[in-house]
Scaffold this motif. Structure first.
Motif, short mmCIF file in Angstrom:
data_model
loop_
_atom_site.label_atom_id
_atom_site.label_comp_id
_atom_site.label_asym_id
_atom_site.label_seq_id
_atom_site.Cartn_x
_atom_site.Cartn_y
_atom_site.Cartn_z
N ASP A 240 3.16 -6.27 2.91
CA ASP A 240 4.14 -5.59 3.10
C ASP A 240 4.19 -4.34 3.58
OD1 ASP A 240 7.21 -4.71 2.47
OD2 ASP A 240 6.18 -3.24 0.70
N PHE A 241 5.07 -3.93 4.73
CA PHE A 241 4.92 -2.60 5.24
C PHE A 241 6.20 -1.63 5.08
CE2 PHE A 241 2.38 -5.85 7.61
CZ PHE A 241 1.19 -5.02 7.84
N TYR A 242 6.04 -0.63 4.58
CA TYR A 242 7.06 0.24 4.23
C TYR A 242 7.47 0.87 5.57
CZ TYR A 242 10.08 4.08 2.05
OH TYR A 242 10.78 4.90 1.67
N GLN A 243 8.73 1.03 5.60
CA GLN A 243 9.25 1.55 7.09
C GLN A 243 8.41 2.64 7.68
OE1 GLN A 243 13.23 2.55 6.12
NE2 GLN A 243 12.70 4.66 5.32
N GLY A 244 7.98 2.61 8.67
CA GLY A 244 7.13 3.59 9.42
C GLY A 244 5.77 3.55 9.39
N THR A 245 5.28 3.04 8.43
CA THR A 245 3.64 3.03 8.12
C THR A 245 2.82 2.35 9.08
OG1 THR A 245 4.02 1.19 6.40
CG2 THR A 245 4.42 3.40 5.50
N THR B 89 0.87 -1.26 -0.16
CA THR B 89 0.06 -0.09 0.00
C THR B 89 0.87 1.15 -0.10
OG1 THR B 89 -0.05 -0.29 2.44
CG2 THR B 89 -2.03 -0.80 0.79
N SER B 90 2.10 1.11 0.59
CA SER B 90 2.89 2.26 0.37
C SER B 90 4.48 1.56 -0.04
CB SER B 90 3.28 2.92 1.62
OG SER B 90 2.11 3.83 2.04
N THR B 91 5.11 2.10 -0.86
CA THR B 91 6.60 1.86 -1.20
C THR B 91 7.43 2.84 -1.44
OG1 THR B 91 6.61 2.07 -3.54
CG2 THR B 91 5.52 -0.11 -2.81
N HIS B 92 8.71 2.84 -1.58
CA HIS B 92 9.51 3.92 -1.81
C HIS B 92 9.38 4.67 -3.24
CE1 HIS B 92 11.12 0.49 -4.04
NE2 HIS B 92 11.96 1.26 -4.77
N ASP B 93 8.44 4.01 -3.89
CA ASP B 93 8.11 4.72 -5.32
C ASP B 93 6.89 5.31 -5.47
OD1 ASP B 93 10.50 4.50 -6.71
OD2 ASP B 93 10.31 2.60 -7.20
N THR B 94 6.13 5.17 -4.40
CA THR B 94 4.52 5.53 -4.62
C THR B 94 4.58 7.07 -4.49
OG1 THR B 94 4.37 5.16 -2.12
CG2 THR B 94 3.18 3.45 -3.62
N LYS B 95 3.32 7.57 -5.12
CA LYS B 95 3.27 8.92 -5.42
C LYS B 95 2.98 9.73 -3.94
CE LYS B 95 4.46 8.53 -9.63
NZ LYS B 95 5.90 8.85 -10.11
N ARG B 96 2.15 8.94 -3.26
CA ARG B 96 2.04 9.61 -2.01
C ARG B 96 1.66 8.31 -0.88
NH1 ARG B 96 -0.87 10.96 -6.12
NH2 ARG B 96 -0.15 13.03 -5.84
N GLY B 97 1.65 8.76 0.20
CA GLY B 97 1.38 7.62 1.16
C GLY B 97 0.20 6.98 1.34
N ASP C 274 8.99 10.55 -3.18
CA ASP C 274 10.62 10.56 -2.83
C ASP C 274 11.24 11.94 -3.26
OD1 ASP C 274 12.40 9.95 -5.55
OD2 ASP C 274 10.37 9.20 -5.52
N PRO C 275 11.86 12.36 -2.30
CA PRO C 275 12.81 11.95 -1.24
C PRO C 275 11.96 12.13 0.29
CG PRO C 275 13.56 14.13 -1.88
CD PRO C 275 12.67 13.78 -2.74
N ASP C 276 10.81 12.60 -0.04
CA ASP C 276 9.99 12.81 1.38
C ASP C 276 9.82 11.66 2.14
OD1 ASP C 276 8.67 14.96 2.96
OD2 ASP C 276 6.99 13.39 2.63
N ASN C 277 9.47 10.40 1.45
CA ASN C 277 9.29 9.15 1.97
C ASN C 277 10.27 8.37 2.53
OD1 ASN C 277 10.07 8.11 -0.51
ND2 ASN C 277 8.17 7.41 -1.31
N ARG C 278 11.34 8.94 2.22
CA ARG C 278 12.71 8.41 2.69
C ARG C 278 13.29 8.88 4.01
NH1 ARG C 278 14.27 7.72 -3.29
NH2 ARG C 278 13.87 5.65 -3.59
N ARG C 279 12.52 9.76 4.55
CA ARG C 279 12.98 10.62 5.82
C ARG C 279 13.07 9.48 6.91
NH1 ARG C 279 8.19 13.36 7.33
NH2 ARG C 279 7.14 12.03 5.91
N PRO C 280 14.05 9.91 7.95
CA PRO C 280 14.24 9.04 9.09
C PRO C 280 12.84 8.42 9.86
CG PRO C 280 15.81 10.76 9.08
CD PRO C 280 14.90 10.96 8.24
N ASP D 63 0.94 7.39 7.62
CA ASP D 63 1.84 7.66 6.57
C ASP D 63 1.27 8.71 5.78
OD1 ASP D 63 3.86 7.37 4.65
OD2 ASP D 63 2.92 5.83 3.57
N PHE D 64 1.63 9.95 6.11
CA PHE D 64 1.39 11.12 5.26
C PHE D 64 2.66 11.53 4.38
CE2 PHE D 64 -1.44 11.60 9.07
CZ PHE D 64 -2.95 10.75 8.38
#
Length: 934
Positions: free
Chosen positions: A754-759, A596-604, A768-774, A763-764
């Motif tokens: 699959d759970f993308y990190q932090g979600t 539902t979220s990945t490092h390539d999705t357009k929005r969380g 990217d690169p916004d979705n790669r924040r710590p 997940d707002f």
């Protein structure tokens, strides 16, 4: 084969190395994760934030830690029975100084041991060229960079090199003669012609000038190392030689303001096996295949067996050692022969789980002969998102879009137009290469002898832009019925649009369908097949850049649907279509990934869940946007009466993203506003309407960012925020329930979650690169610990507390924990069970999605609500019979009548049907498990 139960995607980088992951293994185990799903961990370009710019696939990335750190992480994961699903990148490597294979080619040309490693024009069997490999890596025109002194010749123990900021390219040994011959007479006068040092230097120069060209690459390299060693020894041991070389470096590097002083360096550069150029040149003239349109990523000829074995040596050894328990293949569509690649990989890793990053369009399926377990889940993402978009409101939503923005171009046409734009501006050189190859083929036949390069380019452009899928898979084994249908449909459309090119299109169709004439030789058949397989490598990048990275930023009717693999003109799907998708998936790809979220999705994922609420209230949405626009009208910039910035379409995107991504808590607003403005800048550049990465329009960009800043200015007098915030909070409230529903469906549908990190919390994140924040794992660990403790004492009280403070995201984390317990306990049900759609009856039947998974005598039932704006008011909960009235779920005969809700722990009785109000008494979604024998 180890099939994942649930994966957790980690984005490794220097800020989150192996040791950081080791600190959260216990947390992942407590969460219910079975597999760590890792971004690429192999040696990447220095400072890489994502790992896809690999320079050495046979080394672990030193920025992530040592070999010992990696092994310690693996062993710690094994202690918790957590496997490792590794993302690998077979398609490309970084065009970078650290790429030893590429640097060897740039230094030695055709004499390199690695000449066939990369997809460059030298390696084309039918249209080869020995022209220098383009190096489109300069920030400005070559002449400007040269005469500003930005391109510098340097010397060290590795030899002469050409340097441009961090870029360092080798100089071929033969051209050392140009450098060493300069001012040699002065050195002779200083040392004397018979001086031993000078004689030795002459010996080096003689060897350089007479360097053998026909030696084996290994012998050549030994000789190069020998010559370089002699020169370095002279440089370090003799002051006069050192001064001679240093003075020559200064001479070659010229003096800014004196163009003629750079002639020597210019001449030296002209002798190299590469050609330095402005990065924009790559859009129109390219002689190597890139990843999409990224000059800095050069494609690998993975179809060469030697290359495959070399680049997969470490990967396969880590699989055999049990460190990797599964593989995720990045960008499978970029490969020349994906089927061959997967078969070779399967031979090497045997019974190992493999999934592919493959973007499937609606109703498209994976090739049935691929030895894989499924996709990375973009198909699932778009289907699950679609059932929360209210399809019957499409006309009203489309009308609202037109009323506000004036936009009336259908998405299909928008996508086609943007593909043409990408071909013209970003892939022109690639199309040129295809056209020249096609011309070479067609000229051999009387019916193709009169075809022109221009006509063939136009025909190819029309075909490429009309493909409705990312690519076909025609290869030496022939063509499938599906690929034949896609190809014929595309050709027919192209003929209707370009009737004056029917002859060219007929010929291309004949090639694409491999309709060989009896007179063709085997060599000619190979040439046809080569052209077809080359063309197939470009439909994917064109779809990605034209649709994903352009059209999806332009067609803003409803951006919840603007997702990778999605079709924004398909305004949601029905429950029946979702059931059909899940049944097909269970029968063929039951081990695929549910994302539902990945490092390539357009929005969380939770942005989409919020935005879907708008699909329920198109009239109210239109009314609100008109108010917003009127309030903010005076905040726009104007160059004249007609030219207003931002335009209405970009403003419409702005309001949607503000609705979807605004944090729940006010103290996060300031940081969010900064992130939002970064997103907006990227979005309008990707849209390529008023500005673009290739031609940045600072006037429009500044006007849009200034507008956003004024609109979001925190003050008591900000009329917009006074109007906007209450409406946004209302949407965000309903979005919470959509998010919970979406989360449970992901966990319990065929495939695995699959759970993308932090979600696991809200997940707002934006693209990217916004979705790669710590990620704050300390907070999540603390939340999880307390949730587990309280759930053991009074789970209903815990639920009441979580719902009361739902803005902090713990309610989502709680749901994930509870549902993953079931996923683990009932693993056979979810992996091998039957998917049963459940019929819903009663007043609010369209507001419930329900399905069962059945295996032997075990069953689970998933029940989630949707479209709640018509059922409850903000502040109310979708709980109890007072909300759901007579809404009930019909139970099939093969399932039990005694159930436990795994989320709340409550027992539920049923007699051929489940009353939704009884099931959803305490929590907004339910996951029922049967009690066999009761």
């Amino acid at each position: 084969m180890r099939i994942p139960v649930a994966t957790y995607r980690i984005q490794f980088n220097s800020q989150f190395p192996f040791n950081s992951a080791k600190e959260i293994t216990n947390y992942l185990a407590e969460l219910g994760i079975s597999e760590l799903y890792a971004s690429p961990i192999f040696q990447a370009r220095a400072g890489s934030s994502h790992g896809y710019d690999i320079v050495d696939p046979n080394q672990l990335n030193v920025e992530l830690g040592t070999q010992e750190d990696f092994v310690a992480l693996v062993e710690d994961l094994k202690k918790y029975n957590i496997g490792w699903l590794q993302d690998i990148v077979p398609n490309h490597m970084a065009y970078d100084s650290q790429n030893k294979y590429l640097m060897d080619i740039l230094e030695n040309g055709g004499n390199s041991s690695y000449t066939n490693y990369f997809d460059i024009s030298w390696n084309s069997p039918f249209a080869s060229s020995q022209e220098p490999i383009l190096a489109p890596l300069l920030g400005q025109f070559y002449g400007d960079c040269l005469e500003k002194g930005e391109i510098q010749l340097q010397y060290d123990q590795s030899g002469l090199s050409v340097n441009y900021y961090s870029l360092k390219l080798p100089v071929n040994l033969e051209s050392y003669a140009i450098f060493l011959s300069r001012n040699l007479g002065e050195l002779a006068r200083t040392l004397g012609r018979k001086h031993p040092i000078f004689v030795r230097l002459l010996g080096v120069l003689y060897m350089v000038k007479n360097f053998p060209q026909d030696t084996h690459p290994n012998q050549r390299q030994d000789q190069i190392d020998f010559v370089k060693g002699l020169l370095w020894e002279l440089y370090t041991d003799n002051t006069e030689v050192k001064t001679f070389i240093d003075d020559n470096l200064k001479l070659f590097n010229g003096e800014p303001g004196k163009p003629e002083s750079f002639n020597s360096l210019d001449n030296l550069l002209s002798q190299q096996f590469y050609r330095l150029s402005y990065w924009k040149v790559g859009a129109e003239e390219i002689n190597y295949r890139r990843f999409f349109t990224v000059n800095e990523l050069i494609s690998v000829k993975i179809e060469e067996l030697k290359v495959f074995k070399n680049t997969h040596e470490l990967i396969c050894s880590l699989v055999k050692a049990g460190h990797f328990t599964g593989l995720r293949i990045d960008h499978i569509d970029g490969l020349y022969n994906p089927t061959q690649y997967l078969e070779r990989l399967k031979e090497q890793v045997d019974d190992t789980y493999i999934c592919v990053e493959k973007i499937l369009q609606p109703r498209e399926d994976l090739p049935g002969n691929w030895p894989v377990q499924g996709t990375t889940g973009y198909d699932f993402l778009n289907y699950v998102n679609g059932i929360f978009c209210k399809t019957e409101n499409e006309e009203a939503f489309t009308q609202a879009y037109y009323n506000i923005t004036g936009w009336k171009t259908p998405y299909e046409q928008t996508e086609k137009d943007k593909k043409h734009l990408i071909l013209e501006r970003n892939l022109a050189g690639d199309v040129d290469n295809l056209a020249y190859l096609l011309r070479k083929i067609s000229s051999k036949y009387r019916y193709g002898n009169d075809f022109t390069i221009n006509g063939l380019k136009r025909a190819l452009a029309e075909i490429l832009t009309r493909f409705p899928i990312y690519r076909t898979y025609i290869d030496q084994d022939g063509i499938t019925d599906n690929d034949r249908t896609y190809t014929q449909d595309v050709i027919e459309q192209a003929k209707a649009h370009l009737p004056f090119l029917n002859n060219e299109l007929n010929f291309i169709e004949k090639l694409l369908l491999l309709e060989y004439d009896d007179s063709l030789t085997e060599a000619e058949k190979e040439q046809w097949l080569y052209f077809v397989m080359r063309l197939q490598q470009y439909t994917g990048p064109l779809m990605a850049k034209g649709a994903e990275d352009t059209a999806l930023y332009v067609y803003n009717r409803f951006v919840s649907l603007n997702e990778v693999g999605g079709k924004p003109d398909q305004f949601g799907i029905t429950k029946a279509e979702f059931d059909e998708f899940n049944q097909a998936r269970q029968s063929r790809w039951q081990y695929a990934m549910n994302a539902t979220s990945t490092h390539d999705t357009k929005r969380g994922e939770d942005i989409r869940a919020r935005l879907n609420v708008l699909s329920e209230i198109p009239e109210e949405w239109e009314s609100q946007v008109k108010k917003f626009s009127e309030i903010n009208r005076t905040l726009k910039s104007r160059t004249d009466k007609k030219n207003v910035m931002p335009d209405a379409n970009d403003e419409y995107l702005f309001y949607q993203m503000l609705i979807g991504a605004l944090p729940f808590v006010e103290h996060e607003y300031e940081d969010f506003y900064t992130r939002l403005k970064d997103y907006l800048l990227k979005a309008i550049r990707e849209a390529k309407v008023h500005t673009a990465w290739l031609r940045q329009n600072s006037i429009y960009e500044n006007a849009f960012i200034d507008f956003a800043s004024r609109v979001l200015e925190p003050s008591d007098s900000n009329q917009f925020l006074q109007e906007f915030i209450p409406f946004q909070k209302q949407i965000a409230y309903y979005g919470i329930f959509n998010s919970l529903s979406q989360t449970l469906i992901k966990i319990t549908s065929p495939g695995f979650p699959d759970f993308y990190q932090g979600t696991e919390l809200w997940d707002f994140s934006m693209v990217d690169p916004d979705n790669r924040r710590p990620v704050d794992f300390e907070l999540r660990r603390d939340y999880l610990k307390k949730i587990k403790e309280k759930s053991q004492t009074d789970i209903l009280q815990l639920i009441e507390e979580l719902l009361a403070s739902k803005e902090d995201g713990r309610v989502k984390l709680f749901l994930i924990v509870q549902a993953l317990k079931v996923r683990t306990t009932y693993v056979d049900v979810f992996q091998d069970g039957q998917y049963l759609p459940l019929e819903v009856e009663g007043q609010f039947k369209d507001h419930i999605v329900a399905f069962a998974m059945v295996h032997n005598n075990q069953s689970t039932i998933t029940i989630v609500p949707r479209f709640l704006t018509g059922l409850i008011q903000p502040g109310q909960y979708p709980l109890g019979t007072q909300v759901w009235n007579d809404t009930a779920i019909k139970l099939p005969s093969e399932v039990s009548s005694a159930w436990t809700d795994a989320i709340t722990g409550q027992t539920v009785k049923a007699d051929k049907q489940l009353l939704v109000g009884d099931v959803l008494q305490y929590f907004p979604v339910a996951l029922l498990t049967n009690n066999p024998g009761k």
